[in-house]
Design an enzyme around this catalytic site. Structure first.
Site, PDB file in Angstrom:
ATOM      1  N   ASP A 122     -15.246   4.554 -31.117  1.00  0.00           N
ATOM      2  CA  ASP A 122     -16.524   5.087 -31.588  1.00  0.00           C
ATOM      3  C   ASP A 122     -16.312   6.503 -32.080  1.00  0.00           C
ATOM      4  O   ASP A 122     -15.394   7.188 -31.652  1.00  0.00           O
ATOM      5  CB  ASP A 122     -17.547   5.087 -30.441  1.00  0.00           C
ATOM      6  CG  ASP A 122     -18.070   3.685 -30.175  1.00  0.00           C
ATOM      7  OD1 ASP A 122     -18.357   2.968 -31.143  1.00  0.00           O
ATOM      8  OD2 ASP A 122     -18.159   3.316 -28.993  1.00  0.00           O
ATOM      9  N   PHE A 231     -25.693   4.683 -21.877  1.00  0.00           N
ATOM     10  CA  PHE A 231     -24.696   4.140 -22.814  1.00  0.00           C
ATOM     11  C   PHE A 231     -24.797   2.639 -23.035  1.00  0.00           C
ATOM     12  O   PHE A 231     -24.148   2.109 -23.912  1.00  0.00           O
ATOM     13  CB  PHE A 231     -23.262   4.584 -22.472  1.00  0.00           C
ATOM     14  CG  PHE A 231     -22.793   4.331 -21.079  1.00  0.00           C
ATOM     15  CD1 PHE A 231     -22.931   5.310 -20.110  1.00  0.00           C
ATOM     16  CD2 PHE A 231     -22.159   3.143 -20.741  1.00  0.00           C
ATOM     17  CE1 PHE A 231     -22.473   5.107 -18.822  1.00  0.00           C
ATOM     18  CE2 PHE A 231     -21.687   2.929 -19.457  1.00  0.00           C
ATOM     19  CZ  PHE A 231     -21.856   3.913 -18.495  1.00  0.00           C
ATOM     20  N   HIS A 281     -12.296  -8.275 -14.946  1.00  0.00           N
ATOM     21  CA  HIS A 281     -11.817  -6.918 -15.269  1.00  0.00           C
ATOM     22  C   HIS A 281     -12.880  -5.939 -14.772  1.00  0.00           C
ATOM     23  O   HIS A 281     -14.050  -6.039 -15.168  1.00  0.00           O
ATOM     24  CB  HIS A 281     -11.651  -6.792 -16.783  1.00  0.00           C
ATOM     25  CG  HIS A 281     -11.115  -5.481 -17.238  1.00  0.00           C
ATOM     26  ND1 HIS A 281      -9.776  -5.125 -17.131  1.00  0.00           N
ATOM     27  CD2 HIS A 281     -11.722  -4.415 -17.820  1.00  0.00           C
ATOM     28  CE1 HIS A 281      -9.591  -3.910 -17.621  1.00  0.00           C
ATOM     29  NE2 HIS A 281     -10.760  -3.452 -18.034  1.00  0.00           N
TER      30      HIS A 281
END
Ligand SMILES: Cc1cc2nc3c(=O)[nH]c(=O)nc-3n(C[C@H](O)[C@H](O)[C@H](O)COP(=O)(O)OP(=O)(O)OC[C@H]3O[C@@H](n4cnc5c(N)ncnc54)[C@H](O)[C@@H]3O)c2cc1C
Length: 311
Positions: A122, A231, A281
């Site tokens: 980003d 976020f 994960h």
């Protein structure tokens, strides 16, 4: 649905929810590069705590705009040197030419790092749009291809169960994921999400799009909803309203928030497990406790699973 899956689904609805799990799930953990000596100590304590669970790999993120290049390298190289855990380095295309990226990748290879999490990245400041470097890669798919020309890395890429915010539509995002896998990636790790259905829908859509690579759910144990909300919008993840209710009134109760974070994430993992998921994960945020607790609930024990230990 096969009978064994039905039985497993029924068991997930029974109490106690976590009884008898064999610990056959594979886990990996994500860290970010520490900014200070104190943060470095927290990170290393976490690595040492999680290492006995035999993670498949641990990965270290790359700060927006390549701002953590040195720190990411130092952290990954230290993990590769000082632990028995395979280390993976995140690498992005932001603000770097192809030659610069090749240099970074070669340095990883020389440090014994064989796994790259290849990302577009980003822009450094919120609200900006991604602009490729004039001599750089324009997308993660291009980066994957570039990396395969440098060395035979194992490559993981990002996937978005609730669709990347810049994608024209879910199908276009899946087409992009397929491009990344076809370019040489062997697995996709997903952005965090909070309902098992989101992952299952995505898994079905990916299969329908001809994607047969490993799709590993990214699990974020959330202990601070307000922070996560900041976020979540930017990265295509939705926070369900019930999560607000769960954390309401707990601003001054950090321990209660931690317990709820573990409960919510463990329930999500249990549902995913019931749906056949055997790889997880964890976004650890450099803290071991929550991820360790969830792995424990899934039957993971130091040195292996519960079954292996009992045998
Ligand atoms: C597991 C994981 C780890 C991450 N780690 C980091 C990190 O360490 N550092 C960091 O800065 N960021 C990280 N990110 C965030 C990531 O960089 C952002 O989500 C970024 O906006 C997209 O990266 P990507 O690799 O998915 O990009 P891409 O796969 O290139 O996709 C970006 C967007 O462009 C679209 N697109 C790409 N190519 C095409 C095309 N040819 N035609 C049409 N549309 C196209 C895609 O659908 C998508 O909407 C991570 C994300 C995940 C899920």
């Amino acid at each position: 649905m096969a009978l064994s899956e039905l039985e497993e689904a029924k068991r997930a609805l029974d109490v106690p929810l976590f009884a008898g799990l064999s610990g056959d799930a594979d886990v990996s953990f994500e860290f970010f590069p520490p900014k200070s000596e104190k943060m470095e100590k927290t990170l290393w304590d976490s690595v040492v705590t999680l290492e006995p669970l035999n993670p498949r790999f641990v990965s270290v993120t790359y700060g927006a705009g390549g701002t953590t290049r040195e720190r990411t390298h130092a952290t990954v190289a230290r993990i590769a040197k000082e632990t028995n855990i395979p280390a993976a380095a995140h690498l992005t295309c932001v603000d770097a030419s192809k030659d610069e990226i090749a240099e970074v990748a070669r340095a990883y290879w020389e440090a014994g790092v064989r796994h790259i999490v290849a990302l577009r990245g980003d822009p450094p400041a919120e609200g900006q749009t991604f602009e490729p470097h004039p001599q750089g890669y324009a997308s993660a798919a291009e980066l994957v291809k570039g990396l395969t020309d440098i060395a035979p890395f194992e490559i993981s890429v990002a996937a978005y169960p609730e669709t990347h915010p810049e994608a024209d539509c879910p199908q276009a995002d899946l087409d992009n994921l397929k491009r990344k896998l076809d370019a040489g990636a062997s697995r996709a790790i997903t952005q965090f999400f909070f309902t098992a259905e989101a992952f299952f829908r995505f898994r079905d859509a990916a299969a329908a799009a001809g994607i047969d690579a490993e799709l590993v759910p990214g699990i974020l144990p959330v202990s601070n909803v307000a922070q996560t909300r900041k976020f979540a919008g930017m990265c295509g993840a939705e926070i369900p309203p019930w999560m607000n209710d769960l954390f309401e009134g707990l601003d001054d109760h950090p321990s209660a928030r931690q317990l709820i974070a573990a409960t919510v994430a463990a329930e999500l993992c249990r549902k995913l497990y019931a749906g056949g998921v055997r790889q997880f994960h964890f976004y650890t945020l450099n803290r071991a406790e929550l991820s360790y607790a969830i792995c424990h609930l899934l039957g993971k024990r130091p040195g292996g699973g519960r079954q292996e230990k009992a045998a």
